[in-house]
Design a protein around this motif. Structure first.
Motif, PDB file in Angstrom:
ATOM      1  N   MET A 126     -10.846 -13.803 -25.267  1.00 37.81           N
ATOM      2  CA  MET A 126     -10.873 -12.880 -26.123  1.00 37.81           C
ATOM      3  C   MET A 126     -10.983 -13.128 -27.223  1.00 37.81           C
ATOM      4  O   MET A 126     -10.361 -14.172 -27.420  1.00 37.81           O
ATOM      5  CB  MET A 126      -9.878 -11.489 -25.744  1.00 37.81           C
ATOM      6  CG  MET A 126      -9.887 -10.962 -24.682  1.00 37.81           C
ATOM      7  SD  MET A 126      -8.900 -10.265 -23.792  1.00 37.81           S
ATOM      8  CE  MET A 126      -9.464  -8.657 -24.806  1.00 37.81           C
ATOM      9  N   LEU A 127     -11.627 -12.163 -28.042  1.00 39.93           N
ATOM     10  CA  LEU A 127     -11.718 -12.746 -29.302  1.00 39.93           C
ATOM     11  C   LEU A 127     -11.347 -11.883 -30.550  1.00 39.93           C
ATOM     12  O   LEU A 127      -9.861 -11.501 -30.158  1.00 39.93           O
ATOM     13  CB  LEU A 127     -13.958 -12.343 -29.679  1.00 39.93           C
ATOM     14  CG  LEU A 127     -15.102 -12.510 -28.669  1.00 39.93           C
ATOM     15  CD1 LEU A 127     -16.189 -12.333 -28.510  1.00 39.93           C
ATOM     16  CD2 LEU A 127     -14.287 -14.259 -28.605  1.00 39.93           C
ATOM     17  N   SER A 128     -11.343 -10.961 -31.261  1.00 38.37           N
ATOM     18  CA  SER A 128     -10.635 -10.216 -31.629  1.00 38.37           C
ATOM     19  C   SER A 128     -10.341  -9.343 -31.290  1.00 38.37           C
ATOM     20  O   SER A 128     -10.457  -7.757 -31.813  1.00 38.37           O
ATOM     21  CB  SER A 128     -10.921 -10.495 -33.329  1.00 38.37           C
ATOM     22  OG  SER A 128     -12.195  -8.911 -33.230  1.00 38.37           O
ATOM     23  N   LEU A 129      -9.933  -8.780 -30.138  1.00 34.25           N
ATOM     24  CA  LEU A 129      -9.977  -8.017 -29.225  1.00 34.25           C
ATOM     25  C   LEU A 129      -8.458  -7.578 -28.905  1.00 34.25           C
ATOM     26  O   LEU A 129      -8.481  -6.244 -28.104  1.00 34.25           O
ATOM     27  CB  LEU A 129     -10.991  -7.763 -28.093  1.00 34.25           C
ATOM     28  CG  LEU A 129     -12.147  -8.370 -28.162  1.00 34.25           C
ATOM     29  CD1 LEU A 129     -12.698  -8.737 -26.708  1.00 34.25           C
ATOM     30  CD2 LEU A 129     -12.888  -7.619 -28.934  1.00 34.25           C
ATOM     31  N   SER A 130      -7.575  -7.567 -29.180  1.00 34.39           N
ATOM     32  CA  SER A 130      -6.105  -7.858 -28.925  1.00 34.39           C
ATOM     33  C   SER A 130      -5.634  -6.026 -29.312  1.00 34.39           C
ATOM     34  O   SER A 130      -5.395  -5.265 -28.715  1.00 34.39           O
ATOM     35  CB  SER A 130      -4.826  -8.222 -30.178  1.00 34.39           C
ATOM     36  OG  SER A 130      -5.166  -8.424 -31.027  1.00 34.39           O
ATOM     37  N   TYR A 131      -5.778  -5.458 -30.537  1.00 37.79           N
ATOM     38  CA  TYR A 131      -6.096  -4.012 -30.255  1.00 37.79           C
ATOM     39  C   TYR A 131      -6.632  -2.785 -29.294  1.00 37.79           C
ATOM     40  O   TYR A 131      -6.468  -2.261 -29.336  1.00 37.79           O
ATOM     41  CB  TYR A 131      -7.122  -3.503 -31.807  1.00 37.79           C
ATOM     42  CG  TYR A 131      -6.687  -2.151 -32.632  1.00 37.79           C
ATOM     43  CD1 TYR A 131      -5.789  -1.171 -31.820  1.00 37.79           C
ATOM     44  CD2 TYR A 131      -7.951  -1.547 -32.606  1.00 37.79           C
ATOM     45  CE1 TYR A 131      -6.319   0.730 -32.777  1.00 37.79           C
ATOM     46  CE2 TYR A 131      -8.291  -0.260 -33.098  1.00 37.79           C
ATOM     47  CZ  TYR A 131      -7.028   0.319 -32.957  1.00 37.79           C
ATOM     48  OH  TYR A 131      -7.343   1.495 -33.406  1.00 37.79           O
ATOM     49  N   PHE A 132      -7.518  -3.617 -29.037  1.00 36.52           N
ATOM     50  CA  PHE A 132      -8.589  -2.699 -28.459  1.00 36.52           C
ATOM     51  C   PHE A 132      -7.833  -3.238 -26.721  1.00 36.52           C
ATOM     52  O   PHE A 132      -8.053  -1.770 -25.515  1.00 36.52           O
ATOM     53  CB  PHE A 132     -10.010  -3.582 -28.361  1.00 36.52           C
ATOM     54  CG  PHE A 132     -10.194  -2.872 -29.537  1.00 36.52           C
ATOM     55  CD1 PHE A 132     -10.693  -1.628 -30.134  1.00 36.52           C
ATOM     56  CD2 PHE A 132     -10.890  -3.910 -30.082  1.00 36.52           C
ATOM     57  CE1 PHE A 132     -11.012  -1.388 -31.354  1.00 36.52           C
ATOM     58  CE2 PHE A 132     -11.475  -3.666 -31.868  1.00 36.52           C
ATOM     59  CZ  PHE A 132     -11.309  -2.843 -32.051  1.00 36.52           C
ATOM     60  N   PHE A 133      -7.491  -4.338 -26.692  1.00 37.08           N
ATOM     61  CA  PHE A 133      -6.705  -4.239 -25.068  1.00 37.08           C
ATOM     62  C   PHE A 133      -5.113  -3.438 -25.290  1.00 37.08           C
ATOM     63  O   PHE A 133      -4.823  -3.082 -24.309  1.00 37.08           O
ATOM     64  CB  PHE A 133      -6.531  -5.696 -25.455  1.00 37.08           C
ATOM     65  CG  PHE A 133      -5.694  -6.353 -24.199  1.00 37.08           C
ATOM     66  CD1 PHE A 133      -4.496  -7.087 -24.399  1.00 37.08           C
ATOM     67  CD2 PHE A 133      -7.002  -5.760 -22.680  1.00 37.08           C
ATOM     68  CE1 PHE A 133      -3.668  -6.757 -22.680  1.00 37.08           C
ATOM     69  CE2 PHE A 133      -6.099  -6.126 -21.352  1.00 37.08           C
ATOM     70  CZ  PHE A 133      -4.273  -6.440 -22.175  1.00 37.08           C
ATOM     71  N   PHE A 134      -4.943  -3.392 -26.653  1.00 37.09           N
ATOM     72  CA  PHE A 134      -4.041  -2.582 -26.700  1.00 37.09           C
ATOM     73  C   PHE A 134      -3.939  -1.080 -26.293  1.00 37.09           C
ATOM     74  O   PHE A 134      -3.471  -0.343 -25.662  1.00 37.09           O
ATOM     75  CB  PHE A 134      -3.345  -3.019 -28.133  1.00 37.09           C
ATOM     76  CG  PHE A 134      -2.565  -1.785 -28.431  1.00 37.09           C
ATOM     77  CD1 PHE A 134      -0.695  -1.347 -28.175  1.00 37.09           C
ATOM     78  CD2 PHE A 134      -3.768  -0.492 -29.362  1.00 37.09           C
ATOM     79  CE1 PHE A 134      -0.282   0.335 -28.344  1.00 37.09           C
ATOM     80  CE2 PHE A 134      -2.789   0.505 -29.739  1.00 37.09           C
ATOM     81  CZ  PHE A 134      -1.081   0.891 -29.136  1.00 37.09           C
ATOM     82  N   ALA A 191      -5.729  -6.983 -39.058  1.00 35.63           N
ATOM     83  CA  ALA A 191      -5.944  -5.383 -38.418  1.00 35.63           C
ATOM     84  C   ALA A 191      -5.155  -5.463 -36.811  1.00 35.63           C
ATOM     85  O   ALA A 191      -3.808  -4.360 -36.692  1.00 35.63           O
ATOM     86  CB  ALA A 191      -6.741  -4.626 -37.929  1.00 35.63           C
ATOM     87  N   ASP A 192      -5.012  -6.684 -35.977  1.00 34.31           N
ATOM     88  CA  ASP A 192      -3.829  -6.494 -34.956  1.00 34.31           C
ATOM     89  C   ASP A 192      -2.591  -5.927 -35.166  1.00 34.31           C
ATOM     90  O   ASP A 192      -1.765  -5.556 -34.516  1.00 34.31           O
ATOM     91  CB  ASP A 192      -4.275  -7.293 -34.307  1.00 34.31           C
ATOM     92  CG  ASP A 192      -5.750  -7.773 -33.797  1.00 34.31           C
ATOM     93  OD1 ASP A 192      -6.434  -6.823 -33.349  1.00 34.31           O
ATOM     94  OD2 ASP A 192      -6.110  -9.017 -33.648  1.00 34.31           O
ATOM     95  N   LEU A 193      -2.235  -6.243 -36.185  1.00 29.58           N
ATOM     96  CA  LEU A 193      -0.420  -6.815 -36.561  1.00 29.58           C
ATOM     97  C   LEU A 193      -0.174  -5.757 -36.799  1.00 29.58           C
ATOM     98  O   LEU A 193       0.623  -4.759 -37.324  1.00 29.58           O
ATOM     99  CB  LEU A 193      -0.260  -7.704 -37.806  1.00 29.58           C
ATOM    100  CG  LEU A 193      -0.692  -8.824 -37.219  1.00 29.58           C
ATOM    101  CD1 LEU A 193      -0.567  -9.775 -38.920  1.00 29.58           C
ATOM    102  CD2 LEU A 193      -0.019  -9.557 -36.284  1.00 29.58           C
ATOM    103  N   CYS A 194      -0.826  -4.350 -37.407  1.00 25.98           N
ATOM    104  CA  CYS A 194      -1.123  -3.491 -37.771  1.00 25.98           C
ATOM    105  C   CYS A 194      -0.894  -2.235 -37.017  1.00 25.98           C
ATOM    106  O   CYS A 194      -1.743  -0.901 -37.165  1.00 25.98           O
ATOM    107  CB  CYS A 194      -1.511  -2.860 -39.379  1.00 25.98           C
ATOM    108  SG  CYS A 194      -0.694  -3.804 -40.124  1.00 25.98           S
TER     109      CYS A 194
END
Length: 323
Positions: A1-9, A265-268
């Motif tokens: 995955m790329l910068s997707l941790s926010y959306f995976f969340f 942004a994933d950190l917040c």
């Protein structure tokens, strides 16, 4: 995955809601859980970055204006009431590359392409976004490998691979073999018909599974009256912050896997104001119609966008912070 941790969340929202928001609460108040590092790659640091929008599908002009005004607000030359979108962007600008250059302070909307014929169909893959950019460049937009950033926005009837299940948006960079140059880009989709409860939170709420113990909270009213569009703008803000600080996947991120980084942004996650975390979005504002927002934009606009990790404070921060 790329910068997707926010959306995976967000895709795990129903089963892990409390746990993940508790993590956001910890991030806001402490740096103990954060392993954000600089990996010596570039950031988007041009004095002025040229932003090109690709509108894919059929778009309501009013919705387009709302999104444009947000983008204009990032670096508006005219004063905007505090706290503003440009004040929010100042936290993003704290990040530098190895030469000491900060992230750009100026985003200039330099061109738009309207693909209302669905030239690549209504079912896209993450990889096909690059071909979509190639079509836009061949038809109208310049191929700007010097200071260009491409924003691909798909309408509510366009399906994207893993949309709603794992992503609401992502950023990456193009391959010269496909587009002709390496340029950073962002994709964000309008979730209103497919999964607003996942990608337009907190303007829509997930339905609890029987016996899950999850209690839906009150749905917040979007500041511009459009759940899908206001949700998109929050995702756009998230991705703009991350593509600017990690455009080639070797800039600012946490974790050991560059293809699945935890970015600024994933950190917040889920934090929009002071005290945010544990399922609480934080202290935000309400206008006379009880629409929720935390920053002001041009033309009297208001937006709700999540906070990002502040490098100097070692915590999540936004201009509407109470301390």
């Amino acid at each position: 995955m790329l910068s997707l941790s926010y959306f995976f969340f967000l895709s795990l929202f129903l089963t892990s809601y409390g746990q993940l928001f508790d993590q956001s609460k910890n991030y806001e108040g402490s740096s103990d859980l954060v392993d954000l590092q600089y990996h010596m790659g570039p950031v988007i640091s041009s004095p002025a970055t040229s932003l090109y929008i690709i509108w894919y599908g059929r778009w309501n002009p009013t919705h387009q204006s709302t999104i444009r005004d947000f983008l204009y607000s990032v670096s508006s030359p005219t004063p905007v009431r505090y706290p503003s979108v440009s004040d929010w962007w100042k936290t993003v600008r704290l990040y530098r590359d190895q030469t000491g250059s900060n992230i750009t302070g100026t985003l200039v909307l330099s061109g738009e392409f309207h693909d209302s014929t669905y030239s690549h169909g209504s079912h896209l893959t993450r990889f096909s976004v690059q071909s979509l950019i190639r079509t836009a460049v061949a038809s109208k937009l310049p191929l700007n490998g010097l200071n260009g950033l491409y924003l691909v926005l798909t309408s509510d009837d366009v399906e994207m691979q893993e949309f709603c299940r794992a992503i609401c948006g992502f950023h990456y960079f193009t391959f010269p073999s496909i587009v002709g140059a390496t340029v950073p880009y962002v994709w964000v989709g309008n979730s209103i018909k497919q999964c607003p409860e996942m990608c337009a939170y907190p303007f829509a709420q997930p339905k609890p599974f029987p016996g899950s113990g999850f209690v839906a909270r009150q749905t917040m009213k979007p500041p511009n009256g459009e759940v899908g569009i206001d949700g998109m703008i929050s995702v756009i803000a998230h991705e703009l912050a991350e593509v600017s600080s990690n455009p080639m996947l070797n800039g600012w991120y946490g974790g050991e896997d560059a293809t699945a980084p935890t970015e600024i942004a994933d950190l917040c996650l889920g934090v929009y104001g002071s005290g945010g975390g544990g399922g609480y979005m934080g202290s935000v504002y309400k206008d006379r119609w009880r629409n929720v927002y935390n920053v002001n934009g041009v033309k009297g606009r208001k937006y709700l966008i999540q906070w990002v990790w502040d490098l100097t404070r070692s915590r999540c921060f936004g201009p509407n912070a109470m301390n």
